[in-house]
Motif scaffolding. Structure first.
Motif, PDB file in Angstrom:
ATOM      1  N   LEU A  73       4.561  -4.392 -12.038  1.00  0.00           N
ATOM      2  CA  LEU A  73       5.700  -5.249 -12.356  1.00  0.00           C
ATOM      3  C   LEU A  73       6.851  -5.023 -11.378  1.00  0.00           C
ATOM      4  O   LEU A  73       7.554  -5.972 -10.997  1.00  0.00           O
ATOM      5  N   SER A  74       7.032  -3.784 -10.951  1.00  0.00           N
ATOM      6  CA  SER A  74       8.096  -3.492  -9.991  1.00  0.00           C
ATOM      7  C   SER A  74       7.802  -4.127  -8.638  1.00  0.00           C
ATOM      8  O   SER A  74       8.709  -4.623  -7.958  1.00  0.00           O
ATOM      9  N   LEU A  75       6.522  -4.130  -8.224  1.00  0.00           N
ATOM     10  CA  LEU A  75       6.152  -4.793  -6.973  1.00  0.00           C
ATOM     11  C   LEU A  75       6.375  -6.297  -7.055  1.00  0.00           C
ATOM     12  O   LEU A  75       6.855  -6.927  -6.106  1.00  0.00           O
ATOM     13  N   LEU A  76       6.035  -6.887  -8.213  1.00  0.00           N
ATOM     14  CA  LEU A  76       6.296  -8.312  -8.404  1.00  0.00           C
ATOM     15  C   LEU A  76       7.793  -8.597  -8.354  1.00  0.00           C
ATOM     16  O   LEU A  76       8.232  -9.590  -7.762  1.00  0.00           O
TER      17      LEU A  76
ATOM     18  N   ALA B 261       2.442   3.710 -16.199  1.00  0.00           N
ATOM     19  CA  ALA B 261       2.920   3.837 -14.820  1.00  0.00           C
ATOM     20  C   ALA B 261       2.293   2.773 -13.930  1.00  0.00           C
ATOM     21  O   ALA B 261       2.959   2.194 -13.060  1.00  0.00           O
ATOM     22  N   THR B 262       1.004   2.507 -14.137  1.00  0.00           N
ATOM     23  CA  THR B 262       0.327   1.466 -13.361  1.00  0.00           C
ATOM     24  C   THR B 262       0.929   0.100 -13.648  1.00  0.00           C
ATOM     25  O   THR B 262       1.195  -0.692 -12.732  1.00  0.00           O
ATOM     26  N   LEU B 263       1.159  -0.184 -14.940  1.00  0.00           N
ATOM     27  CA  LEU B 263       1.762  -1.462 -15.319  1.00  0.00           C
ATOM     28  C   LEU B 263       3.175  -1.586 -14.763  1.00  0.00           C
ATOM     29  O   LEU B 263       3.553  -2.630 -14.209  1.00  0.00           O
ATOM     30  N   GLY B 264       3.948  -0.520 -14.896  1.00  0.00           N
ATOM     31  CA  GLY B 264       5.316  -0.551 -14.384  1.00  0.00           C
ATOM     32  C   GLY B 264       5.369  -0.718 -12.875  1.00  0.00           C
ATOM     33  O   GLY B 264       6.235  -1.423 -12.350  1.00  0.00           O
TER      34      GLY B 264
ATOM     35  N   PRO C 191       0.808  -1.233   0.000  1.00  0.00           N
ATOM     36  CA  PRO C 191       0.000   0.000   0.000  1.00  0.00           C
ATOM     37  C   PRO C 191       0.836   1.275   0.000  1.00  0.00           C
ATOM     38  O   PRO C 191       0.385   2.322  -0.472  1.00  0.00           O
ATOM     39  N   TRP C 192       2.053   1.214   0.524  1.00  0.00           N
ATOM     40  CA  TRP C 192       2.935   2.379   0.524  1.00  0.00           C
ATOM     41  C   TRP C 192       3.838   2.396  -0.713  1.00  0.00           C
ATOM     42  O   TRP C 192       4.116   3.462  -1.261  1.00  0.00           O
ATOM     43  N   LEU C 193       4.285   1.232  -1.140  1.00  0.00           N
ATOM     44  CA  LEU C 193       5.232   1.188  -2.248  1.00  0.00           C
ATOM     45  C   LEU C 193       4.566   1.431  -3.599  1.00  0.00           C
ATOM     46  O   LEU C 193       5.173   2.040  -4.486  1.00  0.00           O
ATOM     47  N   TYR C 194       3.340   0.955  -3.775  1.00  0.00           N
ATOM     48  CA  TYR C 194       2.690   1.088  -5.084  1.00  0.00           C
ATOM     49  C   TYR C 194       2.554   2.545  -5.526  1.00  0.00           C
ATOM     50  O   TYR C 194       2.981   2.905  -6.636  1.00  0.00           O
ATOM     51  N   PRO C 195       1.980   3.441  -4.705  1.00  0.00           N
ATOM     52  CA  PRO C 195       1.894   4.838  -5.156  1.00  0.00           C
ATOM     53  C   PRO C 195       3.258   5.487  -5.329  1.00  0.00           C
ATOM     54  O   PRO C 195       3.428   6.351  -6.194  1.00  0.00           O
ATOM     55  N   TRP C 196       4.236   5.073  -4.518  1.00  0.00           N
ATOM     56  CA  TRP C 196       5.586   5.635  -4.663  1.00  0.00           C
ATOM     57  C   TRP C 196       6.186   5.252  -6.013  1.00  0.00           C
ATOM     58  O   TRP C 196       6.765   6.103  -6.717  1.00  0.00           O
ATOM     59  N   PHE C 197       6.078   3.966  -6.381  1.00  0.00           N
ATOM     60  CA  PHE C 197       6.568   3.523  -7.685  1.00  0.00           C
ATOM     61  C   PHE C 197       5.863   4.272  -8.810  1.00  0.00           C
ATOM     62  O   PHE C 197       6.493   4.721  -9.775  1.00  0.00           O
TER      63      PHE C 197
END
Length: 239
Positions: A78-81, A72-75, A40-46
């Protein structure tokens, strides 16, 4: 039998042993708990970071916010994965590999004398160095994902690279001398990268992808121990 195929066959055979599944599930569950808590914190930051960087910032300046937002949403996803996979890989390399080595060597490579030294500190340093290289490579090549086809190739390559960089040294640490480990990693570099690409194909799959690092550890355990046995003149070419 080809070394990569042989490692696959033996890994499948190892999966018939219930205790192996305990080793595989441990890093996946831990990564799921930690990654789920931080998302929840990392997704909006990415997402915000990607929108501030080229080429997405260029799309915003060209008045294409819809496309920029989608990418940006896709990236971010993928970055969270990738982050979850990275965490599971570190846990597998540091915690699971020693258990796997002990279990697999006892069942399948009893005649292989341990001539190296297993070190938690060395495994931790190796894992952190691999994580740093993976993170830098992933971030620096993110703009190339817009090139047709590279969005499919680059994630697999970097996860395969991470698997090789993490597990090849750790799986050889206990049984191989420093000279043997260095030679095996050099002579088998290409095949080890191919081997690392096999579990990398699972990485994008939600939840199931978190099992991929431990499966990679199992594959590398069989591959490296068999390669070491052949190097010492005790080749076995079938299960």
């Amino acid at each position: 039998m080809d070394e990569v195929l042989l490692a696959l066959v033996r890994s499948l055979h190892s999966l018939t042993r219930p205790r192996i599944w305990g080793y595989l599930l441990t890093p996946a569950l831990l990564a799921l708990v930690v990654g789920g808590g931080l998302s929840p914190w990392l997704y909006p930051w990415f997402r915000d970071a990607l929108l501030d960087l080229p080429p997405l910032s260029w799309l915003l300046s060209w008045d294409w916010p819809g496309l920029a937002g989608f990418l940006a949403t896709l990236g971010s996803a993928l970055s969270l994965l990738a982050l979850a996979y990275l965490l599971a890989t570190l846990l597998a390399g540091i915690v699971v590999v020693p258990w796997l080595i002990a279990a697999v060597a006892r069942d399948d490579y009893r005649e292989l004398a341990p001539m190296g030294r297993d070190s938690l500190l060395a495994s931790l340093v190796n894992g952190l160095a691999a994580a740093l290289g993976f993170t830098l490579g992933w971030l620096l090549t993110l703009p190339l994902w817009l090139v047709p086809g590279l969005a499919l190739v680059l994630p697999v390559y970097w996860v395969a690279w991470l698997n090789r960089r993490t597990f090849a040294p750790d799986c050889l640490a206990l049984h191989a001398t420093a000279h043997e480990a260095r030679n095996l990693r050099r002579d088998h570099a290409q095949r080890l990268l191919i081997l690392g690409a096999v579990p990398a194909l699972l990485a994008p799959v939600p939840l199931a992808g978190l099992l991929a690092p431990a499966l990679a550890a199992l594959l590398f355990t069989h591959y490296t121990l068999e390669a070491l046995r052949r190097l010492r003149g005790g080749a076995v070419v079938s299960q």
